[in-house]
Scaffold this motif. Structure first.
Motif, mmCIF file in Angstrom:
data_model
loop_
_atom_site.group_PDB
_atom_site.id
_atom_site.type_symbol
_atom_site.label_atom_id
_atom_site.label_comp_id
_atom_site.label_asym_id
_atom_site.label_seq_id
_atom_site.Cartn_x
_atom_site.Cartn_y
_atom_site.Cartn_z
ATOM 1 N N LYS A 97 0.831 -1.211 0.000
ATOM 2 C CA LYS A 97 0.000 0.000 0.000
ATOM 3 C C LYS A 97 0.861 1.254 0.000
ATOM 4 C CE LYS A 97 -2.652 -1.228 3.529
ATOM 5 N NZ LYS A 97 -3.778 -1.196 4.498
ATOM 6 N N LYS A 98 1.944 1.223 0.763
ATOM 7 C CA LYS A 98 2.835 2.390 0.787
ATOM 8 C C LYS A 98 3.490 2.612 -0.578
ATOM 9 C CE LYS A 98 3.380 4.696 3.658
ATOM 10 N NZ LYS A 98 2.572 5.896 4.029
ATOM 11 N N ILE A 99 3.818 1.526 -1.274
ATOM 12 C CA ILE A 99 4.388 1.646 -2.621
ATOM 13 C C ILE A 99 3.368 2.263 -3.573
ATOM 14 C CG2 ILE A 99 5.102 0.280 -4.636
ATOM 15 C CD1 ILE A 99 6.587 -1.552 -2.627
ATOM 16 N N GLN A 100 2.114 1.848 -3.450
ATOM 17 C CA GLN A 100 1.061 2.461 -4.259
ATOM 18 C C GLN A 100 0.929 3.951 -3.971
ATOM 19 O OE1 GLN A 100 -1.230 1.531 -6.731
ATOM 20 N NE2 GLN A 100 0.194 -0.159 -6.977
ATOM 21 N N ASP A 101 0.960 4.304 -2.690
ATOM 22 C CA ASP A 101 0.873 5.716 -2.314
ATOM 23 C C ASP A 101 2.040 6.507 -2.899
ATOM 24 O OD1 ASP A 101 -1.366 5.056 -0.831
ATOM 25 O OD2 ASP A 101 -0.287 4.974 1.081
ATOM 26 N N MET A 102 3.226 5.903 -2.857
ATOM 27 C CA MET A 102 4.429 6.573 -3.343
ATOM 28 C C MET A 102 4.371 6.749 -4.858
ATOM 29 S SD MET A 102 7.003 7.741 -1.621
ATOM 30 C CE MET A 102 7.294 9.232 -2.558
ATOM 31 N N ARG A 103 3.875 5.749 -5.554
ATOM 32 C CA ARG A 103 3.733 5.866 -7.005
ATOM 33 C C ARG A 103 2.793 7.011 -7.371
ATOM 34 N NH1 ARG A 103 3.284 -0.601 -8.475
ATOM 35 N NH2 ARG A 103 5.539 -0.948 -8.714
ATOM 36 N N THR B 81 12.099 -6.162 -0.157
ATOM 37 C CA THR B 81 13.011 -7.238 -0.562
ATOM 38 C C THR B 81 13.534 -7.981 0.654
ATOM 39 O OG1 THR B 81 13.674 -6.023 -2.535
ATOM 40 C CG2 THR B 81 15.143 -7.776 -1.796
ATOM 41 N N ILE B 82 13.924 -7.229 1.683
ATOM 42 C CA ILE B 82 14.407 -7.857 2.931
ATOM 43 C C ILE B 82 13.315 -8.696 3.553
ATOM 44 C CG2 ILE B 82 15.147 -7.370 5.290
ATOM 45 C CD1 ILE B 82 16.599 -4.893 4.152
ATOM 46 N N GLN B 83 12.095 -8.142 3.552
ATOM 47 C CA GLN B 83 10.961 -8.864 4.132
ATOM 48 C C GLN B 83 10.707 -10.170 3.393
ATOM 49 O OE1 GLN B 83 6.671 -7.693 3.499
ATOM 50 N NE2 GLN B 83 6.910 -7.006 5.600
ATOM 51 N N ASN B 84 10.759 -10.126 2.068
ATOM 52 C CA ASN B 84 10.484 -11.322 1.259
ATOM 53 C C ASN B 84 11.580 -12.373 1.397
ATOM 54 O OD1 ASN B 84 8.118 -10.187 0.340
ATOM 55 N ND2 ASN B 84 9.002 -9.390 -1.556
ATOM 56 N N ARG B 85 12.841 -11.911 1.476
ATOM 57 C CA ARG B 85 13.953 -12.854 1.597
ATOM 58 C C ARG B 85 14.117 -13.379 3.014
ATOM 59 N NH1 ARG B 85 18.642 -9.437 -1.599
ATOM 60 N NH2 ARG B 85 18.075 -10.020 -3.749
ATOM 61 N N GLY B 86 13.768 -12.531 3.979
ATOM 62 C CA GLY B 86 14.071 -12.841 5.363
ATOM 63 C C GLY B 86 15.408 -12.214 5.730
ATOM 64 N N ILE B 87 15.543 -11.795 6.977
ATOM 65 C CA ILE B 87 16.756 -11.098 7.411
ATOM 66 C C ILE B 87 17.988 -11.985 7.270
ATOM 67 C CG2 ILE B 87 17.915 -10.046 9.394
ATOM 68 C CD1 ILE B 87 15.196 -9.066 10.338
ATOM 69 N N ARG B 88 17.866 -13.267 7.661
ATOM 70 C CA ARG B 88 19.024 -14.163 7.614
ATOM 71 C C ARG B 88 19.539 -14.327 6.186
ATOM 72 N NH1 ARG B 88 19.993 -19.601 6.868
ATOM 73 N NH2 ARG B 88 21.762 -20.449 8.061
ATOM 74 N N ASN B 89 18.637 -14.579 5.245
ATOM 75 C CA ASN B 89 19.045 -14.744 3.847
ATOM 76 C C ASN B 89 19.641 -13.466 3.270
ATOM 77 O OD1 ASN B 89 18.325 -17.429 3.677
ATOM 78 N ND2 ASN B 89 16.247 -16.997 2.960
ATOM 79 N N THR B 90 19.079 -12.319 3.658
ATOM 80 C CA THR B 90 19.606 -11.044 3.170
ATOM 81 C C THR B 90 21.033 -10.826 3.646
ATOM 82 O OG1 THR B 90 17.381 -10.080 3.173
ATOM 83 C CG2 THR B 90 19.245 -8.546 3.143
ATOM 84 N N ILE B 91 21.300 -11.135 4.927
ATOM 85 C CA ILE B 91 22.662 -10.991 5.472
ATOM 86 C C ILE B 91 23.626 -11.899 4.727
ATOM 87 C CG2 ILE B 91 24.107 -11.396 7.507
ATOM 88 C CD1 ILE B 91 21.682 -10.533 9.212
ATOM 89 N N LEU B 92 23.197 -13.138 4.453
ATOM 90 C CA LEU B 92 24.055 -14.082 3.732
ATOM 91 C C LEU B 92 24.367 -13.589 2.321
ATOM 92 C CD1 LEU B 92 22.466 -17.488 4.841
ATOM 93 C CD2 LEU B 92 24.713 -16.589 5.480
ATOM 94 N N LYS C 286 12.518 3.741 -3.622
ATOM 95 C CA LYS C 286 13.514 2.671 -3.638
ATOM 96 C C LYS C 286 13.734 2.106 -2.236
ATOM 97 C CE LYS C 286 15.942 4.511 -7.664
ATOM 98 N NZ LYS C 286 17.163 5.216 -8.141
ATOM 99 N N PHE C 287 13.650 2.975 -1.233
ATOM 100 C CA PHE C 287 13.805 2.528 0.150
ATOM 101 C C PHE C 287 12.688 1.552 0.532
ATOM 102 C CE2 PHE C 287 13.035 3.135 4.751
ATOM 103 C CZ PHE C 287 14.260 2.685 5.235
ATOM 104 N N LEU C 288 11.472 1.849 0.134
ATOM 105 C CA LEU C 288 10.354 0.946 0.398
ATOM 106 C C LEU C 288 10.589 -0.410 -0.249
ATOM 107 C CD1 LEU C 288 7.291 3.334 -0.094
ATOM 108 C CD2 LEU C 288 8.022 2.275 2.047
ATOM 109 N N TYR C 289 11.119 -0.399 -1.471
ATOM 110 C CA TYR C 289 11.382 -1.660 -2.166
ATOM 111 C C TYR C 289 12.508 -2.443 -1.500
ATOM 112 C CZ TYR C 289 8.350 -2.440 -6.136
ATOM 113 O OH TYR C 289 7.269 -2.780 -6.920
ATOM 114 N N ARG C 290 13.496 -1.741 -0.943
ATOM 115 C CA ARG C 290 14.566 -2.447 -0.225
ATOM 116 C C ARG C 290 14.003 -3.165 1.003
ATOM 117 N NH1 ARG C 290 17.490 2.569 -1.059
ATOM 118 N NH2 ARG C 290 18.929 2.353 -2.828
ATOM 119 N N ILE C 291 13.129 -2.469 1.718
ATOM 120 C CA ILE C 291 12.502 -3.088 2.889
ATOM 121 C C ILE C 291 11.667 -4.288 2.466
ATOM 122 C CG2 ILE C 291 10.883 -2.742 4.789
ATOM 123 C CD1 ILE C 291 11.674 0.198 4.804
#
Length: 468
Positions: free
Chosen positions: A399-405, A447-458, A440-445
């Motif tokens: 929803k925030k991405i929609q608002d930003m668009r 991406t982290i959410q979809n991957r999971g924090i552990r996978n993102t760190i790896l 872009k910041f919203l998309y980074r968050i």
């Protein structure tokens, strides 16, 4: 509908020009933001022609794309149906092998090739498509016009992210008997289908429709802004190729080539699109408002739909490929003969491949339209009747991405106008970069959410180790 109501609602119009054809007091004009809109040359008590409500896809509350496509294709022999892409006889991905159609096209060259075949099989006398404007009295780079032969059609190939409207071309069709084919985005093809139900001449003369899959319409300021970043100031742009192919790059890595004037001298300049602000289609720079209020992604009322084959098996081919949805049996036979004669190199694909080629587009245009409608409901604002129901049932980040668009799209028009008034391109760039950063910041968050924090760190750790 009176003029006051019309002026309130017209910002949601697809601005195809069809409205102007059915009411002679309505005219198509570019507004201050470079978007086509309808203006009424009558006093405030004038009642708009009743057919206006019918022929505009966003004003018509009673007839939608599902109904029109059902009338057109339900009884075609061997027809199939999927609620996401509509009716279909065949689904393909690939390109034209014959001649230079692919070289001169934005993707696989299928649109121009289809028109060539319709001419050669004596099925049409003309094509209504977007061509370079040769009339110096009209301040447009491109406009809809009619081509009477293959060479004229070829001269008008390639994608144009530029505002156009059909009213003048449709008037020519009504004046000059013949068999015509037309190409357009979903809302334009739907408007023609609705017009054909009210106008027998249009119904009898338009024999074939070729539909494009289109992310959204742009204002004329989009091309001006790209050119300005390349050194050509507003008012000095003469020509723009929005999709210059690079032979050593994947199909989704393309450039922009412009012809314009710098300090009194004509120049030709090209740059990779990714070097220019506004290149990210998802952010919606210079988007026309009506584009956010359509639920027809796959051009469901067109005889054949063409899009870019953004698929793993095809995207690395720099020359480009199409995804193709065929609904009309005559066109289906033409394509089959083209495959048999090796004029075409097409693979039969499935529905999921079609969907995967347009997954982000479908998610925004169709699925998340529900949230945009919900916001209108919440504010008690009018919006076009759609097949999608308003809903707030989306993840917070989506929803925030929609608002930003929405914010990026709206402010790009405003900030660019101010930049032109100030004669300061950097004003526009600085203002928009702040918004793009938030997006872009919203998309980074996300991406982290979809991957999971552990996978993102790896993944980050692996990249750092690899780059040592």
């Amino acid at each position: 509908m009176n003029i006051k109501e019309f002026n309130e609602f017209k910002k949601y119009s697809e601005a195809s020009g069809v409205i102007a054809l059915v009411d002679e007091n309505i005219h198509m004009e570019l507004n201050e933001y470079g978007c086509f809109e309808e203006t009424v040359s009558q006093s405030d008590d004038y009642d708009i022609a009743s057919t206006v409500n019918f022929v505009s896809p966003n004003f018509n509350k009673n007839v939608n794309e599902s109904m029109i496509s059902k009338q057109l294709y339900e009884h075609v022999e061997n027809i199939n149906f999927d609620k996401r892409i509509g009716y279909y006889l065949s689904l393909y991905a690939g390109h034209v092998r014959e001649g230079d159609y692919r070289l001169n096209g934005s993707s696989g060259g299928m649109g121009t090739w289809i028109f060539k075949e319709l001419f050669e099989n004596d099925l049409i006398d003309g094509v209504i498509h977007v061509k370079e404007n040769q009339d110096e009295q009209i301040p447009l780079i491109y406009k809809y016009d009619i081509s009477r032969n293959v060479e004229e059609v070829k001269a008008g190939s390639r994608t144009k992210y530029y505002p156009v409207e059909l009213s003048k071309a449709l008037k020519k069709i009504k004046e000059v008997p013949g068999r015509y084919a037309v190409i357009g985005i979903p809302s334009f093809i739907m408007a023609i289908r609705l017009l054909a139900q009210k106008d027998e001449v249009i119904k009898n003369r338009i024999k074939f429709t070729v539909g494009l899959i289109c992310g959204h319409q742009k204002s004329s300021k989009y091309s001006d802004a790209l050119a300005w970043q390349m050194g050509v100031k507003p008012g000095n742009l003469k020509y723009i190729n929005f999709r210059k192919k690079y032979s050593d790059k994947p199909a989704n890595i393309y450039g922009v080539e412009i012809t314009g004037t710098i300090e009194g001298k004509d120049v030709i300049i090209s740059r990779p699109i990714k070097e220019l602000i506004g290149h990210d289609w998802g952010q919606g720079y210079f988007k026309v408002l009506a584009s956010d209020f359509t639920d027809d992604v796959m051009n469901e009322t067109a005889d054949i739909t063409l899009g870019d084959a953004w698929l793993d098996n095809y995207i690395n081919d720099s020359n480009g490929n199409n995804v193709i949805i065929v609904r009309n049996p005559v066109i289906n036979e033409i394509i089959q003969k083209g495959i048999d004669s090796e004029k075409l190199e097409l693979d039969t694909i499935g529905i999921e491949s079609i969907m995967n080629s347009q997954d982000a587009h479908y998610r925004h245009t169709h699925d998340e339209l529900a949230y945009r409608l919900y916001k209108k409901d919440k504010l008690r604002q009018w919006y076009p009747y759609k097949r999608v129901e308003p809903s707030d049932d989306f993840p917070f980040l989506r929803k925030k991405i929609q608002d930003m668009r929405e914010e990026i799209s709206t402010k790009s028009h405003f900030f660019y106008k101010k930049a032109v008034e100030k004669d300061d391109l950097n004003y526009f760039i600085k203002k928009m970069k702040k918004l793009s950063w938030k997006y872009k910041f919203l998309y980074r968050i996300l991406t982290i959410q979809n991957r999971g924090i552990r996978n993102t760190i790896l993944i980050v750790a692996k990249r750092k180790f690899t780059n040592r």
